[in-house]
Design a protein around this motif. Structure first.
Motif, PDB file in Angstrom:
ATOM      1  N   ALA A  25      -8.823  66.403  50.924  1.00  0.00           N
ATOM      2  CA  ALA A  25      -8.127  66.754  49.684  1.00  0.00           C
ATOM      3  C   ALA A  25      -7.373  68.068  49.830  1.00  0.00           C
ATOM      4  O   ALA A  25      -6.251  68.215  49.320  1.00  0.00           O
ATOM      5  N   GLU A  26      -7.952  69.024  50.538  1.00  0.00           N
ATOM      6  CA  GLU A  26      -7.272  70.300  50.762  1.00  0.00           C
ATOM      7  C   GLU A  26      -6.044  70.118  51.655  1.00  0.00           C
ATOM      8  O   GLU A  26      -4.999  70.729  51.409  1.00  0.00           O
ATOM      9  N   HIS A  27      -6.154  69.270  52.682  1.00  0.00           N
ATOM     10  CA  HIS A  27      -4.978  68.972  53.508  1.00  0.00           C
ATOM     11  C   HIS A  27      -3.847  68.426  52.634  1.00  0.00           C
ATOM     12  O   HIS A  27      -2.690  68.836  52.753  1.00  0.00           O
ATOM     13  N   ALA A  28      -4.191  67.481  51.763  1.00  0.00           N
ATOM     14  CA  ALA A  28      -3.183  66.872  50.885  1.00  0.00           C
ATOM     15  C   ALA A  28      -2.607  67.898  49.913  1.00  0.00           C
ATOM     16  O   ALA A  28      -1.407  67.878  49.621  1.00  0.00           O
ATOM     17  N   ALA A  29      -3.445  68.805  49.412  1.00  0.00           N
ATOM     18  CA  ALA A  29      -2.957  69.833  48.491  1.00  0.00           C
ATOM     19  C   ALA A  29      -1.972  70.765  49.193  1.00  0.00           C
ATOM     20  O   ALA A  29      -0.937  71.128  48.620  1.00  0.00           O
ATOM     21  N   GLY A  34       3.708  72.161  49.250  1.00  0.00           N
ATOM     22  CA  GLY A  34       4.975  72.335  49.955  1.00  0.00           C
ATOM     23  C   GLY A  34       6.092  71.558  49.286  1.00  0.00           C
ATOM     24  O   GLY A  34       7.219  72.039  49.151  1.00  0.00           O
ATOM     25  N   VAL A  35       5.767  70.356  48.830  1.00  0.00           N
ATOM     26  CA  VAL A  35       6.744  69.530  48.112  1.00  0.00           C
ATOM     27  C   VAL A  35       7.057  70.154  46.753  1.00  0.00           C
ATOM     28  O   VAL A  35       8.225  70.314  46.376  1.00  0.00           O
ATOM     29  N   ALA A  36       6.016  70.493  46.010  1.00  0.00           N
ATOM     30  CA  ALA A  36       6.208  71.053  44.666  1.00  0.00           C
ATOM     31  C   ALA A  36       6.993  72.366  44.716  1.00  0.00           C
ATOM     32  O   ALA A  36       7.905  72.586  43.910  1.00  0.00           O
ATOM     33  N   GLY A  37       6.651  73.227  45.648  1.00  0.00           N
ATOM     34  CA  GLY A  37       7.306  74.525  45.738  1.00  0.00           C
ATOM     35  C   GLY A  37       8.804  74.426  45.963  1.00  0.00           C
ATOM     36  O   GLY A  37       9.556  75.303  45.541  1.00  0.00           O
ATOM     37  N   ASP A  53      -1.490  79.228  49.395  1.00  0.00           N
ATOM     38  CA  ASP A  53      -2.278  80.124  50.242  1.00  0.00           C
ATOM     39  C   ASP A  53      -3.776  79.961  49.972  1.00  0.00           C
ATOM     40  O   ASP A  53      -4.589  79.991  50.909  1.00  0.00           O
ATOM     41  N   THR A  54      -4.147  79.785  48.718  1.00  0.00           N
ATOM     42  CA  THR A  54      -5.551  79.562  48.351  1.00  0.00           C
ATOM     43  C   THR A  54      -6.078  78.283  48.993  1.00  0.00           C
ATOM     44  O   THR A  54      -7.186  78.262  49.548  1.00  0.00           O
ATOM     45  N   HIS A  55      -5.294  77.208  48.923  1.00  0.00           N
ATOM     46  CA  HIS A  55      -5.722  75.940  49.509  1.00  0.00           C
ATOM     47  C   HIS A  55      -5.778  76.011  51.035  1.00  0.00           C
ATOM     48  O   HIS A  55      -6.675  75.415  51.645  1.00  0.00           O
ATOM     49  N   ARG A  56      -4.866  76.733  51.648  1.00  0.00           N
ATOM     50  CA  ARG A  56      -4.924  76.896  53.107  1.00  0.00           C
ATOM     51  C   ARG A  56      -6.207  77.612  53.518  1.00  0.00           C
ATOM     52  O   ARG A  56      -6.874  77.208  54.469  1.00  0.00           O
ATOM     53  N   ALA A  57      -6.540  78.678  52.817  1.00  0.00           N
ATOM     54  CA  ALA A  57      -7.749  79.435  53.141  1.00  0.00           C
ATOM     55  C   ALA A  57      -8.987  78.570  52.925  1.00  0.00           C
ATOM     56  O   ALA A  57      -9.911  78.572  53.753  1.00  0.00           O
ATOM     57  N   TRP A 125     -15.290  77.142  44.319  1.00  0.00           N
ATOM     58  CA  TRP A 125     -14.022  76.497  44.655  1.00  0.00           C
ATOM     59  C   TRP A 125     -13.593  75.538  43.548  1.00  0.00           C
ATOM     60  O   TRP A 125     -12.417  75.459  43.208  1.00  0.00           O
ATOM     61  N   LEU A 126     -14.557  74.815  43.002  1.00  0.00           N
ATOM     62  CA  LEU A 126     -14.263  73.904  41.892  1.00  0.00           C
ATOM     63  C   LEU A 126     -13.712  74.689  40.700  1.00  0.00           C
ATOM     64  O   LEU A 126     -12.721  74.296  40.089  1.00  0.00           O
ATOM     65  N   ARG A 127     -14.327  75.807  40.389  1.00  0.00           N
ATOM     66  CA  ARG A 127     -13.849  76.651  39.298  1.00  0.00           C
ATOM     67  C   ARG A 127     -12.419  77.121  39.557  1.00  0.00           C
ATOM     68  O   ARG A 127     -11.565  77.080  38.672  1.00  0.00           O
ATOM     69  N   GLU A 128     -12.144  77.535  40.800  1.00  0.00           N
ATOM     70  CA  GLU A 128     -10.791  77.986  41.141  1.00  0.00           C
ATOM     71  C   GLU A 128      -9.764  76.866  40.933  1.00  0.00           C
ATOM     72  O   GLU A 128      -8.686  77.106  40.385  1.00  0.00           O
ATOM     73  N   SER A 129     -10.088  75.652  41.365  1.00  0.00           N
ATOM     74  CA  SER A 129      -9.153  74.538  41.177  1.00  0.00           C
ATOM     75  C   SER A 129      -8.976  74.211  39.703  1.00  0.00           C
ATOM     76  O   SER A 129      -7.874  73.879  39.266  1.00  0.00           O
ATOM     77  N   ALA A 130     -10.048  74.310  38.934  1.00  0.00           N
ATOM     78  CA  ALA A 130      -9.945  74.059  37.492  1.00  0.00           C
ATOM     79  C   ALA A 130      -9.032  75.101  36.837  1.00  0.00           C
ATOM     80  O   ALA A 130      -8.217  74.758  35.975  1.00  0.00           O
ATOM     81  N   VAL A 131      -9.148  76.344  37.264  1.00  0.00           N
ATOM     82  CA  VAL A 131      -8.290  77.402  36.720  1.00  0.00           C
ATOM     83  C   VAL A 131      -6.838  77.150  37.103  1.00  0.00           C
ATOM     84  O   VAL A 131      -5.933  77.279  36.269  1.00  0.00           O
ATOM     85  N   TRP A 132      -6.594  76.740  38.357  1.00  0.00           N
ATOM     86  CA  TRP A 132      -5.223  76.426  38.757  1.00  0.00           C
ATOM     87  C   TRP A 132      -4.669  75.279  37.923  1.00  0.00           C
ATOM     88  O   TRP A 132      -3.514  75.317  37.491  1.00  0.00           O
TER      89      TRP A 132
END
Length: 161
Positions: A25-29, A34-37, A53-57, A125-132
């Motif tokens: 899922a992180e690879h896909a994100a 990259g597409v969205a940006g 950058d968050t997803h890469r890390a 990490w789940l919390r971070e994705s929910a915030v995003w």
């Protein structure tokens, strides 16, 4: 985005399976941001870059966790299927929400499968994705990381083209 590739070899514990799914899922994100940006400008583009950058890390950290367990981490696909055309900033924002929801579903599964101390990291990490997702959507959901009751399908990140 859905996945169609075989699972890499190595220990197949529930925790390792959940780590591999979260990594996919992180690879896909990373790919999807990259597409969205490419369709965003100004503050939204900056926000997308920070999310990328968050997803890469996180992707790198999860890959190390898989290796630490003696398993082989799935490599990123050369390309991923984008679930709808991304032609406008609104489409890019919708894709960012889709990506975060997909990642959150896999991180929720990781929270359920993980033991301490990984469970705490996965919950953070789940919390971070929910915030995003809230930043992109402009509203929250009751239980990030869990599929909605009665949903016909669950968005998932990780599919190859």
């Amino acid at each position: 985005m859905s996945t169609s590739r075989p699972t890499p070899s190595g220990p197949a514990t529930p925790e390792v399976k959940a780590l591999r799914d979260a990594l996919d899922a992180e690879h896909a994100a990373v790919y999807g941001y990259g597409v969205a940006g490419g369709r965003l400008t100004g503050a939204a583009r900056t926000q997308a870059r920070t999310a990328l950058d968050t997803h890469r890390a996180r992707r790198d950290a999860i890959g190390r966790l898989i290796a630490d367990r003696g398993a082989i981490a799935p490599a990123a696909a050369p390309a991923y299927t984008i679930p709808f055309p991304v032609d406008t900033p609104a489409d890019a924002t919708r894709l960012a929400v889709f990506l975060e929801e997909g990642v959150a579903l896999h991180l929720g599964a990781l929270v359920a499968a993980a033991g301490a101390p990984l469970r705490e990291d996965a919950a953070n990490w789940l919390r971070e994705s929910a915030v995003w997702a809230v930043r992109w959507r402009g509203a929250s959901t009751p239980f990030p990381g869990l599929p909605e009751a009665g949903a016909s399908g669950t968005p998932t990140a990780g599919g190859r083209t």
